[in-house]
Design an enzyme around this catalytic site. Sequence first.
Site, PDB file in Angstrom:
ATOM      1  N   TYR A 160      -2.148  -2.397  -9.736  1.00 55.88           N
ATOM      2  CA  TYR A 160      -2.346  -3.450 -10.733  1.00 55.88           C
ATOM      3  C   TYR A 160      -2.663  -4.743 -10.009  1.00 55.88           C
ATOM      4  CZ  TYR A 160      -1.378  -6.616 -14.668  1.00 55.88           C
ATOM      5  OH  TYR A 160      -1.472  -7.562 -15.659  1.00 55.88           O
ATOM      6  N   ASP A 173      -2.606  -7.247  -1.894  1.00 54.81           N
ATOM      7  CA  ASP A 173      -2.048  -7.911  -3.065  1.00 54.81           C
ATOM      8  C   ASP A 173      -0.523  -7.824  -2.938  1.00 54.81           C
ATOM      9  OD1 ASP A 173      -1.178  -8.807  -5.478  1.00 54.81           O
ATOM     10  OD2 ASP A 173      -2.618  -7.677  -6.685  1.00 54.81           O
ATOM     11  N   LYS A 189       5.213 -14.271  -7.841  1.00 55.27           N
ATOM     12  CA  LYS A 189       6.574 -13.916  -8.235  1.00 55.27           C
ATOM     13  C   LYS A 189       7.638 -14.594  -7.371  1.00 55.27           C
ATOM     14  CE  LYS A 189       5.071  -9.552 -10.343  1.00 55.27           C
ATOM     15  NZ  LYS A 189       5.295  -9.538 -11.781  1.00 55.27           N
TER      16      LYS A 189
HETATM   17  C1  LIG Z   1       0.483  -6.550  -7.537  1.00 56.55           C
HETATM   18  C2  LIG Z   1       0.212  -7.527  -8.651  1.00 56.55           C
HETATM   19  N1  LIG Z   1      -0.915  -8.250  -8.633  1.00 56.55           N
HETATM   20  C3  LIG Z   1      -1.190  -9.155  -9.577  1.00 56.55           C
HETATM   21  C4  LIG Z   1      -0.332  -9.367 -10.639  1.00 56.55           C
HETATM   22  C5  LIG Z   1      -0.659 -10.393 -11.682  1.00 56.55           C
HETATM   23  O1  LIG Z   1       0.222 -11.459 -11.591  1.00 56.55           O
HETATM   24  P1  LIG Z   1       0.520 -12.389 -12.866  1.00 56.55           P
HETATM   25  O2  LIG Z   1       1.276 -11.563 -13.846  1.00 56.55           O
HETATM   26  O3  LIG Z   1       1.303 -13.539 -12.304  1.00 56.55           O
HETATM   27  O4  LIG Z   1      -0.827 -12.812 -13.399  1.00 56.55           O
HETATM   28  C6  LIG Z   1       0.855  -8.633 -10.708  1.00 56.55           C
HETATM   29  C7  LIG Z   1       1.793  -8.815 -11.828  1.00 56.55           C
HETATM   30  O5  LIG Z   1       2.716  -8.074 -12.031  1.00 56.55           O
HETATM   31  C8  LIG Z   1       1.130  -7.677  -9.697  1.00 56.55           C
HETATM   32  O6  LIG Z   1       2.249  -6.923  -9.729  1.00 56.55           O
END
Ligand SMILES: Cc1ncc(COP(=O)(O)O)c(C=O)c1O
Length: 434
Positions: free
Chosen positions: A143, A245, A273
Amino acid sequence: MRDRYETSRRMLEHARASLTGGVSSPFRGRVPVPLFFADGCGPRLTDVDGNQYIDYALAWGPLILGHRHPALVEALTSAAARPHQYGAQHALEAEVAQKVQAAVPCAKRVAFTSSGSEAVQLMLRLARAATGREKILRFEGHYHGWMDSVLISYRGAAEQLGPADHPVPLCNSRGQVANAVDNLCVAEWNRLEAIEALLEAQGEQIAAVITEPILCNSGCLMPREGFLAALRELTRRHGILLLFDEIITGFRTHLGGAQALFNVTPDMATFGKAVGGGATLSLVGGRREIMELMVDGNVAFGGTFNGNPLSMAAANATLTELATDDAAALRNANAIGAALQQGIREAALKAGIPVHVAGPGAAFSIHFTERDTLETYRHTLDDDKARLERFIRLSLDYGLYLLPDGRFYVSAVHGEAELDQTLAIVSRVFDQLA
Ligand SMILES: Cc1ncc(COP(=O)(O)O)c(C=O)c1O
């Protein structure tokens, strides 16, 4: 029998009349009961019905220091009494950037965003600008935010996925532009040979490979031994950028992120986060010459709230706490997480329930599966989802607040008391599931 969640249910109905679905993120509507909370302190939460929980959701990850950590309360209280926004420079921005730079191997320069979804978009744009190539290779089950360009093959039923060595790119939302798939290639994660073949065939069109270094969004699956290092070598060979990521793994698995844990340095990485300890903040860190394309390389980037004083104050306090005493806080979170995993495995064995617990210490997932090895998103499709749902619902009734996919996040303030109480509850739940 009294409904333990009556007030939450009533408040949800009330909210639905104005707030779409009654929740601020539809993902939150999927927990067995979308709870409303009244308070939280350290690793514990209280809902509006007065039920108490040990919190393993931690707001989906950010609360690495738990709720209302004194250092964060102090930093935010004093920031609240100062201007909340300048829309211009102030001293804390560089202070926080320096802390990130000191901790994270790839972060030679840093740029702040509000959400992780935005940070990913910035990283992809920089990668395309730096290489002059269009395509991004991403992996099934990962994700990277909810934007059109990346919400592809995050989910998919077994019959939709296509052959393992040539997955079909799947748009995961109605309303998403269908040609988003044109700019992506999709591969199965942890499968080096297929990735190598794909890069041999299409490498010249590929700007970057993006990966969660630990597949937290599909059951906290670990990379196979040497997989990330091999990706590093392969991408370099093809002139492709490697992007991690680390929105989840950052400031959780290790102070320097998963890149420090596995000793593999990507070209750029996103963090979010935990970096704000609960305040709104994400960021991109990366190689100087790539990041500075947004200064003198015509790469557009903006954001009204970028670097705002409240987020910076929270991040400054969080990163200071996390770095203290050689990252003792993170060592505690990961040690308690590892003990929880071991205890859950033992309880499952005792109850005769096939369970696989996967992940690093401070973030892990429980899978109800007969499988010994879980390496790819496709493997997780064999999980017994109905049993997981019952596990989560019973755990909630007995006082554990978990995410709807069976993920546990552990904070620096979870301790022996939470460990013992949790394992007692899990044993009780397993006895009921058996
Ligand atoms: C690995 C990863 N990338 C990107 C995101 C997107 O972040 P946000 O929810 O702050 O837009 C998340 C959200 O859970 C994530 O777990």
